[in-house]
Scaffold this motif. Sequence first.
Motif, PDB file in Angstrom:
ATOM      1  N   GLN A   1       0.824  -1.208   0.000  1.00  0.00           N
ATOM      2  CA  GLN A   1       0.000   0.000   0.000  1.00  0.00           C
ATOM      3  C   GLN A   1       0.859   1.259   0.000  1.00  0.00           C
ATOM      4  O   GLN A   1       0.543   2.243  -0.687  1.00  0.00           O
ATOM      5  CB  GLN A   1      -0.926   0.004   1.211  1.00  0.00           C
ATOM      6  CG  GLN A   1      -1.898   1.182   1.214  1.00  0.00           C
ATOM      7  CD  GLN A   1      -2.622   1.338   2.535  1.00  0.00           C
ATOM      8  OE1 GLN A   1      -2.162   0.837   3.552  1.00  0.00           O
ATOM      9  NE2 GLN A   1      -3.748   2.029   2.521  1.00  0.00           N
TER      10      GLN A   1
ATOM     11  N   VAL B   1       2.045   1.845  -3.634  1.00  0.00           N
ATOM     12  CA  VAL B   1       1.032   2.354  -4.571  1.00  0.00           C
ATOM     13  C   VAL B   1       0.554   3.748  -4.166  1.00  0.00           C
ATOM     14  O   VAL B   1       0.108   4.522  -5.020  1.00  0.00           O
ATOM     15  CB  VAL B   1      -0.160   1.375  -4.689  1.00  0.00           C
ATOM     16  CG1 VAL B   1       0.299   0.041  -5.223  1.00  0.00           C
ATOM     17  CG2 VAL B   1      -0.885   1.206  -3.360  1.00  0.00           C
ATOM     18  N   GLU B   2       0.638   4.088  -2.881  1.00  0.00           N
ATOM     19  CA  GLU B   2       0.296   5.443  -2.453  1.00  0.00           C
ATOM     20  C   GLU B   2       1.286   6.462  -3.009  1.00  0.00           C
ATOM     21  O   GLU B   2       0.988   7.655  -3.067  1.00  0.00           O
ATOM     22  CB  GLU B   2       0.282   5.529  -0.924  1.00  0.00           C
ATOM     23  CG  GLU B   2      -0.937   4.913  -0.268  1.00  0.00           C
ATOM     24  CD  GLU B   2      -2.161   5.805  -0.363  1.00  0.00           C
ATOM     25  OE1 GLU B   2      -2.007   6.984  -0.727  1.00  0.00           O
ATOM     26  OE2 GLU B   2      -3.275   5.317  -0.090  1.00  0.00           O
TER      27      GLU B   2
ATOM     28  N   ASP C   1       2.112   6.529  -6.044  1.00  0.00           N
ATOM     29  CA  ASP C   1       1.815   6.545  -7.484  1.00  0.00           C
ATOM     30  C   ASP C   1       2.739   5.617  -8.272  1.00  0.00           C
ATOM     31  O   ASP C   1       3.070   5.898  -9.426  1.00  0.00           O
ATOM     32  CB  ASP C   1       1.903   7.977  -8.047  1.00  0.00           C
ATOM     33  CG  ASP C   1       0.776   8.857  -7.533  1.00  0.00           C
ATOM     34  OD1 ASP C   1      -0.329   8.331  -7.300  1.00  0.00           O
ATOM     35  OD2 ASP C   1       1.011  10.063  -7.354  1.00  0.00           O
TER      36      ASP C   1
ATOM     37  N   ASP D   1      -8.189   1.940  -9.758  1.00  0.00           N
ATOM     38  CA  ASP D   1      -7.340   2.789  -8.921  1.00  0.00           C
ATOM     39  C   ASP D   1      -6.662   1.924  -7.857  1.00  0.00           C
ATOM     40  O   ASP D   1      -7.334   1.398  -6.958  1.00  0.00           O
ATOM     41  CB  ASP D   1      -8.194   3.867  -8.256  1.00  0.00           C
ATOM     42  CG  ASP D   1      -7.364   4.785  -7.357  1.00  0.00           C
ATOM     43  OD1 ASP D   1      -6.131   4.743  -7.453  1.00  0.00           O
ATOM     44  OD2 ASP D   1      -7.961   5.527  -6.563  1.00  0.00           O
TER      45      ASP D   1
ATOM     46  N   ARG E   1      -4.845   2.653  -5.344  1.00  0.00           N
ATOM     47  CA  ARG E   1      -4.887   3.170  -3.970  1.00  0.00           C
ATOM     48  C   ARG E   1      -6.127   2.663  -3.236  1.00  0.00           C
ATOM     49  O   ARG E   1      -6.026   2.173  -2.097  1.00  0.00           O
ATOM     50  CB  ARG E   1      -4.900   4.699  -3.985  1.00  0.00           C
ATOM     51  CG  ARG E   1      -3.624   5.328  -4.504  1.00  0.00           C
ATOM     52  CD  ARG E   1      -3.675   6.827  -4.332  1.00  0.00           C
ATOM     53  NE  ARG E   1      -2.454   7.456  -4.793  1.00  0.00           N
ATOM     54  CZ  ARG E   1      -2.185   8.754  -4.662  1.00  0.00           C
ATOM     55  NH1 ARG E   1      -3.065   9.550  -4.073  1.00  0.00           N
ATOM     56  NH2 ARG E   1      -1.046   9.252  -5.106  1.00  0.00           N
TER      57      ARG E   1
ATOM     58  N   LYS F   1      -6.050  -0.121  -0.265  1.00  0.00           N
ATOM     59  CA  LYS F   1      -6.572   0.316   1.025  1.00  0.00           C
ATOM     60  C   LYS F   1      -7.558  -0.710   1.569  1.00  0.00           C
ATOM     61  O   LYS F   1      -7.519  -1.075   2.751  1.00  0.00           O
ATOM     62  CB  LYS F   1      -7.247   1.674   0.874  1.00  0.00           C
ATOM     63  CG  LYS F   1      -7.723   2.278   2.187  1.00  0.00           C
ATOM     64  CD  LYS F   1      -8.316   3.658   1.964  1.00  0.00           C
ATOM     65  CE  LYS F   1      -8.760   4.277   3.286  1.00  0.00           C
ATOM     66  NZ  LYS F   1      -9.353   5.636   3.077  1.00  0.00           N
TER      67      LYS F   1
ATOM     68  N   ALA G   1       0.909   8.196   2.085  1.00  0.00           N
ATOM     69  CA  ALA G   1       1.498   6.874   2.288  1.00  0.00           C
ATOM     70  C   ALA G   1       1.941   6.690   3.731  1.00  0.00           C
ATOM     71  O   ALA G   1       1.737   5.624   4.332  1.00  0.00           O
ATOM     72  CB  ALA G   1       2.681   6.672   1.346  1.00  0.00           C
TER      73      ALA G   1
ATOM     74  N   SER H   1      -1.059   6.272   5.966  1.00  0.00           N
ATOM     75  CA  SER H   1      -1.580   4.908   5.826  1.00  0.00           C
ATOM     76  C   SER H   1      -0.733   3.925   6.625  1.00  0.00           C
ATOM     77  O   SER H   1      -1.257   3.010   7.282  1.00  0.00           O
ATOM     78  CB  SER H   1      -1.596   4.500   4.351  1.00  0.00           C
ATOM     79  OG  SER H   1      -2.450   5.330   3.603  1.00  0.00           O
TER      80      SER H   1
END
Length: 474
Positions: free
Chosen positions: A28, A31-32, A34, A100, A102, A106, A344, A347
Amino acid sequence: MRLAEALREKVEEKRLEREAPLAAIAAQVVVEADRSPLEAVSVLASLDSLPSVSEAAEGVIKKSLLSLKPLHEQLYEERRDGTWGRILSTVAYVEASGLDPRAVFKDLVKTALRDLRASYEQLSDRFQAMIRVAGVAFGAFPMMVSVMLAILASDSVIPLLLAFTLVNLVLAALWTLLADLQIPEIADYAPFYRRVLAKWLPLGAAVGAASYLGLLYLPISLVYRSPLSLSLGALAFSLPAYLEWRLQAKVQDELLESLPLVLRGVAEQVSKGFSVHQALENVAKAGGLPRYADKLLTLILKEARIYGSLRDAYVKVRDLLPKPWRFSLELLVVAEEVGAGAGAIHSLADSVAEYVASVREFRRKTGAYKWLSLGMAALTLALLGFISHTVMARMAAIGLLAEQNPVITLPFKPPTPDQLPALKDSIYLAAAANSLALAVVTGKTSGWRMGDALPELLKTSALLLALLVALWWA
């Protein structure tokens, strides 16, 4: 050979599933920033803090290269049950569908942490059941055997009683190993255990041997030599070992509880435009952290200043870090390298806070059984004391009468007054050994760390000494 390989694969699969929730958090974070979900697989393969995940991800990448297949197709073939399988299938699905990443990751992390909390709840329920079973297997049953053999005491009872005690100790060791294989891996305590054993076990053995050989003269040794020596030796070992463990446990618990706070502070600083490295510097300068968290963060930043980068600092201090700190610091390094923003890090802080809460809840549910060994030890010695002063004394009188009158025949051979001290010594030795074994089992099972058995060992050995003195005084 096949059985050994299957067993090894099963163990590795268990380790992989233990690390999989943290792997979902790592994916995660990537990918947060980008980055592509496929790049998250490459990051997982490079993670030093998750060795099983790193090996599994590296294996998937190698298979993709050898079979000349795109990585997302290879991920479809590697799908399996469990959290790790969901990570692979999620990466492949996002890559193929164009959703997406993100939002999808999530949801993946939420599911992984929810499953982790549920598994910890099941594990805590299992450990509570294990403690209750241990109370019967290593407390009530040995007490029943000791009482029965005390009533039927004779010379032939001593080898049987000692053999039963030896078997009970072996089973207690196996039970402890079984509990250890199921606990969450938070920190590597092996160096601490080795140091404590090397420092204090010789002291305990010396005190016990001195008491047994009469070098440490105590009037009570004339009556309860063997159980007194065992209890003194256990006390001499467990007291200084516990004092060291108390500090060790305090440090580890404080570091675990303060980690989400540190990550949240880093995330807030990153949202203000600072790099991850500078954010850590700002969090340390702001102060307010618990003592040991502040010391650890200062050490990390000192190494970063010396070697020039957060990655080099991580390499230098990783072996000193508890597992959640090691994983989080490596992910902060990854976040800095891939250019992740505050989202990120936030998270990561949310996920680690949920992880820490799951561990805390697990420990809270199993901590209520720590007094079990004390209650069973007190009950066992109280019963044996009553039997030795009533039944055994009368049986010894019957034995003396039978020895003086050969015409009297009995279905068993009761002890004579001369044999009674040796019998009592053996019976109380077995009771003390079984009580100490129960203390180790309950301490390990309720606290999930081997060091948590040290306070139970200390309390039980002190209680045994007090009860032996009371029996001798009576």
